[in-house]
Design a protein around this motif. Structure first.
Motif, PDB file in Angstrom:
ATOM      1  N   ALA A 120       5.797 -29.391 -45.272  1.00 52.34           N
ATOM      2  CA  ALA A 120       6.902 -28.557 -45.769  1.00 52.34           C
ATOM      3  C   ALA A 120       6.549 -27.075 -45.724  1.00 52.34           C
ATOM      4  O   ALA A 120       7.359 -26.247 -45.294  1.00 52.34           O
ATOM      5  CB  ALA A 120       7.266 -28.979 -47.184  1.00 52.34           C
ATOM      6  N   ALA A 124       8.422 -24.101 -43.576  1.00 49.98           N
ATOM      7  CA  ALA A 124       9.142 -23.064 -44.316  1.00 49.98           C
ATOM      8  C   ALA A 124       8.434 -21.715 -44.354  1.00 49.98           C
ATOM      9  O   ALA A 124       9.097 -20.677 -44.429  1.00 49.98           O
ATOM     10  CB  ALA A 124       9.392 -23.542 -45.748  1.00 49.98           C
ATOM     11  N   LEU A 125       7.105 -21.723 -44.306  1.00 43.99           N
ATOM     12  CA  LEU A 125       6.376 -20.475 -44.543  1.00 43.99           C
ATOM     13  C   LEU A 125       5.371 -20.137 -43.446  1.00 43.99           C
ATOM     14  O   LEU A 125       5.472 -19.090 -42.805  1.00 43.99           O
ATOM     15  CB  LEU A 125       5.659 -20.553 -45.903  1.00 43.99           C
ATOM     16  CG  LEU A 125       4.810 -19.361 -46.310  1.00 43.99           C
ATOM     17  CD1 LEU A 125       5.672 -18.111 -46.453  1.00 43.99           C
ATOM     18  CD2 LEU A 125       4.083 -19.648 -47.610  1.00 43.99           C
TER      19      LEU A 125
END
Length: 144
Positions: A120, A124-125
């Motif tokens: 995740a 996302a980052l």
């Protein structure tokens, strides 16, 4: 004048990212594991696998990112000549490689445990930041 301002801002943004990364590594060298509850959880979230976050591992990474940040900032301000330009180029290459590896993890070409914190966070980052900042570092490295 706008070109100089853009170069300074880009150098400052890249230096800020690298300094933050270096400071987090220094923090982890103390044995602290924030934002994770323990070293294993931290390793799985940051790297997707279990590795040590002890001082012999994280201190050289802190030194590398802090030094790279100084070189990128210097190049952004037109200082350091070829050395700072080479540092900016190396930062661009490193971020591009990490960004491309992140795409590999995201698409399943590289193994990454689905549903894991790393999966995740990578989506996302980590990958967007590396690709975006890598592009900015490449543009900065091209600036004279």
């Amino acid at each position: 004048m706008d070109e100089d301002r853009t170069r300074r801002r880009t150098g400052a943004a890249l230096a800020g990212l690298l300094a933050a990364d270096g400071l987090v590594h220094l923090y982890w060298a103390t044995g602290a594991t924030w934002p994770a509850p323990d070293e294993r959880s931290l390793s799985l979230a940051v790297l997707g696998t279990e590795v040590s976050f002890g001082p012999p591992v994280v201190l050289p990474l802190a030194a590398l990112t802090l030094t790279a940040g100084a070189g990128v900032l210097a190049h952004g301000y037109g200082r350091g000549g070829r050395v700072s330009r080479a540092v900016a180029g190396a930062v661009a290459a490193g971020l591009a490689v990490r960004g491309l590896a992140g795409l590999g993890w995201a698409t399943g070409l590289l193994p990454s445990p689905p549903g894991s914190p790393f999966h995740a966070l990578n989506l996302a980052l980590y990958t967007p930041a590396c690709l975006g900042f890598g592009w900015a570092a490449a543009r900065l490295a091209r600036a004279r």
